[in-house]
Scaffold this motif. Structure first.
Motif, PDB file in Angstrom:
ATOM      1  N   VAL A  63      -9.601 -26.881  11.261  1.00 39.26           N
ATOM      2  CA  VAL A  63      -8.161 -26.904  11.537  1.00 39.26           C
ATOM      3  C   VAL A  63      -7.547 -25.527  11.321  1.00 39.26           C
ATOM      4  O   VAL A  63      -6.716 -25.063  12.124  1.00 39.26           O
ATOM      5  N   ALA A  64      -7.952 -24.861  10.245  1.00 40.61           N
ATOM      6  CA  ALA A  64      -7.412 -23.526   9.956  1.00 40.61           C
ATOM      7  C   ALA A  64      -7.794 -22.532  11.054  1.00 40.61           C
ATOM      8  O   ALA A  64      -6.977 -21.703  11.467  1.00 40.61           O
ATOM      9  N   ILE A  65      -9.035 -22.619  11.553  1.00 39.96           N
ATOM     10  CA  ILE A  65      -9.483 -21.709  12.621  1.00 39.96           C
ATOM     11  C   ILE A  65      -8.674 -21.929  13.893  1.00 39.96           C
ATOM     12  O   ILE A  65      -8.223 -20.978  14.545  1.00 39.96           O
ATOM     13  N   PHE A  66      -8.462 -23.202  14.258  1.00 39.63           N
ATOM     14  CA  PHE A  66      -7.682 -23.498  15.458  1.00 39.63           C
ATOM     15  C   PHE A  66      -6.243 -23.036  15.307  1.00 39.63           C
ATOM     16  O   PHE A  66      -5.637 -22.532  16.268  1.00 39.63           O
ATOM     17  N   SER A  67      -5.668 -23.195  14.130  1.00 33.24           N
ATOM     18  CA  SER A  67      -4.286 -22.760  13.905  1.00 33.24           C
ATOM     19  C   SER A  67      -4.153 -21.255  14.071  1.00 33.24           C
ATOM     20  O   SER A  67      -3.214 -20.766  14.715  1.00 33.24           O
ATOM     21  N   VAL A  68      -5.106 -20.517  13.497  1.00 34.21           N
ATOM     22  CA  VAL A  68      -5.075 -19.053  13.625  1.00 34.21           C
ATOM     23  C   VAL A  68      -5.300 -18.638  15.080  1.00 34.21           C
ATOM     24  O   VAL A  68      -4.631 -17.726  15.596  1.00 34.21           O
ATOM     25  N   LEU A  69      -6.224 -19.315  15.764  1.00 32.36           N
ATOM     26  CA  LEU A  69      -6.517 -18.988  17.156  1.00 32.36           C
ATOM     27  C   LEU A  69      -5.291 -19.193  18.046  1.00 32.36           C
ATOM     28  O   LEU A  69      -4.934 -18.325  18.858  1.00 32.36           O
ATOM     29  N   PHE A  70      -4.624 -20.328  17.889  1.00 35.99           N
ATOM     30  CA  PHE A  70      -3.444 -20.600  18.704  1.00 35.99           C
ATOM     31  C   PHE A  70      -2.274 -19.715  18.298  1.00 35.99           C
ATOM     32  O   PHE A  70      -1.433 -19.375  19.139  1.00 35.99           O
ATOM     33  N   PHE A  71      -2.210 -19.334  17.040  1.00 36.24           N
ATOM     34  CA  PHE A  71      -1.170 -18.389  16.613  1.00 36.24           C
ATOM     35  C   PHE A  71      -1.366 -17.040  17.294  1.00 36.24           C
ATOM     36  O   PHE A  71      -0.398 -16.410  17.738  1.00 36.24           O
ATOM     37  N   LYS A  73      -2.845 -16.565  20.182  1.00 40.56           N
ATOM     38  CA  LYS A  73      -2.522 -16.731  21.599  1.00 40.56           C
ATOM     39  C   LYS A  73      -1.017 -16.697  21.830  1.00 40.56           C
ATOM     40  O   LYS A  73      -0.538 -16.041  22.775  1.00 40.56           O
ATOM     41  N   SER A  74      -0.265 -17.380  20.991  1.00 40.77           N
ATOM     42  CA  SER A  74       1.195 -17.353  21.138  1.00 40.77           C
ATOM     43  C   SER A  74       1.751 -15.972  20.832  1.00 40.77           C
ATOM     44  O   SER A  74       2.735 -15.541  21.448  1.00 40.77           O
ATOM     45  N   SER A  75       1.106 -15.236  19.904  1.00 41.86           N
ATOM     46  CA  SER A  75       1.534 -13.862  19.623  1.00 41.86           C
ATOM     47  C   SER A  75       1.297 -12.961  20.828  1.00 41.86           C
ATOM     48  O   SER A  75       2.136 -12.109  21.152  1.00 41.86           O
ATOM     49  N   LEU A  76       0.157 -13.146  21.503  1.00 42.11           N
ATOM     50  CA  LEU A  76      -0.126 -12.368  22.711  1.00 42.11           C
ATOM     51  C   LEU A  76       0.882 -12.688  23.814  1.00 42.11           C
ATOM     52  O   LEU A  76       1.337 -11.784  24.546  1.00 42.11           O
ATOM     53  N   ALA A  77       1.213 -13.970  23.943  1.00 43.64           N
ATOM     54  CA  ALA A  77       2.213 -14.347  24.948  1.00 43.64           C
ATOM     55  C   ALA A  77       3.561 -13.716  24.651  1.00 43.64           C
ATOM     56  O   ALA A  77       4.254 -13.226  25.555  1.00 43.64           O
ATOM     57  N   LEU A  78       3.948 -13.700  23.371  1.00 42.95           N
ATOM     58  CA  LEU A  78       5.204 -13.064  22.990  1.00 42.95           C
ATOM     59  C   LEU A  78       5.165 -11.562  23.269  1.00 42.95           C
ATOM     60  O   LEU A  78       6.147 -10.978  23.772  1.00 42.95           O
ATOM     61  N   ILE A 105       7.044 -21.467  18.055  1.00 37.08           N
ATOM     62  CA  ILE A 105       5.688 -21.991  18.211  1.00 37.08           C
ATOM     63  C   ILE A 105       4.722 -21.280  17.263  1.00 37.08           C
ATOM     64  O   ILE A 105       3.844 -21.905  16.651  1.00 37.08           O
ATOM     65  N   MET A 106       4.885 -19.968  17.122  1.00 37.69           N
ATOM     66  CA  MET A 106       4.032 -19.215  16.197  1.00 37.69           C
ATOM     67  C   MET A 106       4.197 -19.723  14.773  1.00 37.69           C
ATOM     68  O   MET A 106       3.208 -19.950  14.047  1.00 37.69           O
ATOM     69  N   ILE A 295       3.358 -27.170  24.506  1.00 35.73           N
ATOM     70  CA  ILE A 295       4.504 -26.356  24.934  1.00 35.73           C
ATOM     71  C   ILE A 295       4.038 -24.983  25.390  1.00 35.73           C
ATOM     72  O   ILE A 295       4.474 -24.468  26.423  1.00 35.73           O
ATOM     73  N   LEU A 296       3.152 -24.373  24.608  1.00 32.66           N
ATOM     74  CA  LEU A 296       2.653 -23.042  24.951  1.00 32.66           C
ATOM     75  C   LEU A 296       1.923 -23.047  26.287  1.00 32.66           C
ATOM     76  O   LEU A 296       2.132 -22.163  27.134  1.00 32.66           O
ATOM     77  N   GLY A 297       1.075 -24.040  26.494  1.00 34.85           N
ATOM     78  CA  GLY A 297       0.271 -24.074  27.705  1.00 34.85           C
ATOM     79  C   GLY A 297       1.060 -24.407  28.957  1.00 34.85           C
ATOM     80  O   GLY A 297       0.820 -23.832  30.021  1.00 34.85           O
ATOM     81  N   CYS A 298       2.006 -25.334  28.852  1.00 32.57           N
ATOM     82  CA  CYS A 298       2.728 -25.781  30.040  1.00 32.57           C
ATOM     83  C   CYS A 298       3.828 -24.818  30.464  1.00 32.57           C
ATOM     84  O   CYS A 298       4.109 -24.686  31.658  1.00 32.57           O
ATOM     85  N   ILE A 299       4.465 -24.150  29.520  1.00 29.13           N
ATOM     86  CA  ILE A 299       5.611 -23.305  29.845  1.00 29.13           C
ATOM     87  C   ILE A 299       5.214 -21.847  30.029  1.00 29.13           C
ATOM     88  O   ILE A 299       5.651 -21.184  30.983  1.00 29.13           O
ATOM     89  N   PHE A 300       4.371 -21.313  29.148  1.00 31.46           N
ATOM     90  CA  PHE A 300       4.159 -19.871  29.112  1.00 31.46           C
ATOM     91  C   PHE A 300       2.868 -19.398  29.781  1.00 31.46           C
ATOM     92  O   PHE A 300       2.820 -18.275  30.289  1.00 31.46           O
ATOM     93  N   LEU A 301       1.820 -20.200  29.780  1.00 34.58           N
ATOM     94  CA  LEU A 301       0.578 -19.744  30.395  1.00 34.58           C
ATOM     95  C   LEU A 301       0.713 -19.480  31.902  1.00 34.58           C
ATOM     96  O   LEU A 301       0.146 -18.504  32.403  1.00 34.58           O
ATOM     97  N   PRO A 302       1.453 -20.324  32.663  1.00 32.70           N
ATOM     98  CA  PRO A 302       1.625 -19.986  34.086  1.00 32.70           C
ATOM     99  C   PRO A 302       2.337 -18.653  34.297  1.00 32.70           C
ATOM    100  O   PRO A 302       1.981 -17.893  35.211  1.00 32.70           O
ATOM    101  N   LYS A 303       3.320 -18.341  33.458  1.00 31.96           N
ATOM    102  CA  LYS A 303       4.030 -17.069  33.608  1.00 31.96           C
ATOM    103  C   LYS A 303       3.143 -15.895  33.219  1.00 31.96           C
ATOM    104  O   LYS A 303       3.177 -14.843  33.868  1.00 31.96           O
TER     105      LYS A 303
END
Length: 326
Positions: A63-71, A73-78, A105-106, A295-303
């Motif tokens: 769980v901790a690894i997935f949380s850091v990984l998605f954090f 990804k959201s940081s890169l999107a930002l 989200i981050m 939310i991250l995948g549906c809204i920001f990944l296409p952009k």
């Protein structure tokens, strides 16, 4: 004593659940302390303490690894949105709301770590309230985005009075008002019946569950219910705006994201009620990660796809043509 026999004849009876007898010929049983459990009905052994620990449970590390990984990804999107903040893709639906939403989200991914490890007074008080406030800001930002989509479309009509409603003040007011109610609820919860670390000795016979007692269960469900209410309202408004012209089609992405959020939290209720012990915390963590990533995948990944992979579409005219083809 056996009835109908001599007074010297007795029948051995087992002790009730939770009690032992370690003396021969005893006429009564003694109960084990709360931190011990009866073993073989003749001795009390210390109970094992079960907690969401990084060392004892490999699921916590996953769980901790997935949380850091998605954090990350959201940081890169930002970072991408900040770097390309002046492009039509980012400016299409209020870039400031996008920044607030990505920041929320981050923080939502980071709030998972408040649920892991040994509970303390600070983490027990902060984990539910911090997630509730952070996620309320995120959903409020999405609701403000959806309102702006509808308002912007109506304002394009000649002589429309909706042009007065377009502005930063409207969106900021929506985010502030919706988030403030969650903050107020959290303050009332923490001031009246705050969560606290608790040793649950009654749930299992042979182990103690070291967990956070939510204090007021009603306040906990009200906090989650308010998030669900915001998500449902955002979904309805975005669903009604899904057929707007392609220039404002972010409503479709918002509709899918809110559908994911609502589906996750609807599934969370029976799952949360059907598990016990530390598994209840893992179920809530999964709901937090899944809904935030939805939310991250549906809204920001296409952009981000358009910005990085299809830079030729990152202009107003080309983007409109590309949307019409899709």
């Amino acid at each position: 004593m056996k009835k109908g026999n001599y007074k010297c004849c007795f029948e051995c009876v087992k002790c009730p659940k939770g009690e032992i007898s370690n003396e021969t010929g005893s006429v009564s049983c003694q109960r084990c302390p709360d931190d011990q459990w009866p073993y073989d009905l003749n001795q009390c052994l210390p109970k094992l303490v079960e907690v969401l620990s990084y060392k004892d449970d490999p699921r916590v590390l996953v769980v901790a690894i997935f949380s850091v990984l998605f954090f990350v990804k959201s940081s890169l999107a930002l970072g991408i949105f900040i770097l390309f903040r002046d492009t039509p893709v980012v400016k299409a639906n209020n870039k400031n709301l996008s920044f607030i939403l990505l920041g929320s989200i981050m923080l939502s991914f980071l709030s998972v770590f408040l649920f892991l490890g040994h509970p303390t007074h600070v983490t027990c008080m902060l984990r539910q309230t911090s997630f509730g406030i952070i996620f309320s800001v995120a959903i409020s930002s999405i609701l403000a985005k959806t309102i702006m989509v509808n308002t912007a479309f109506k304002a394009t009509k000649p002589g429309s009075s909706w042009r007065k409603c377009i502005g930063v003040k409207i969106t900021n007011s929506v985010v502030f008002c919706c988030s403030f109610l969650q903050v107020l609820l959290s303050v009332i919860w923490l001031s009246t019946s705050p969560p606290f670390p608790d040793m649950n000795t009654q749930l299992y016979q042979d182990k103690i569950i070291f967990q956070c007692n939510e204090g007021s269960v009603m306040a906990f469900y009200m906090l989650l219910g308010y998030i669900g209410l915001l998500a449902v309202v955002s979904f309805i408004v975005a669903f009604l705006a899904r057929n707007l012209p392609d220039s404002f089609n972010e409503a479709k992405n918002i509709t899918f994201s809110m559908l994911v959020v609502c589906s996750v939290w609807v599934a969370f209720i029976p799952a949360y009620m059907s598990v016990t012990g530390k598994n209840t915390v893992l179920v809530e963590i999964f709901a937090i990660i899944a809904s935030s990533f939805g939310i991250l995948g549906c809204i920001f990944l296409p952009k981000c796809y358009i910005i990085l992979v299809r830079p030729d579409l990152n202009s107003k005219s080309r983007l409109a043509k590309w949307r019409q083809k899709r």
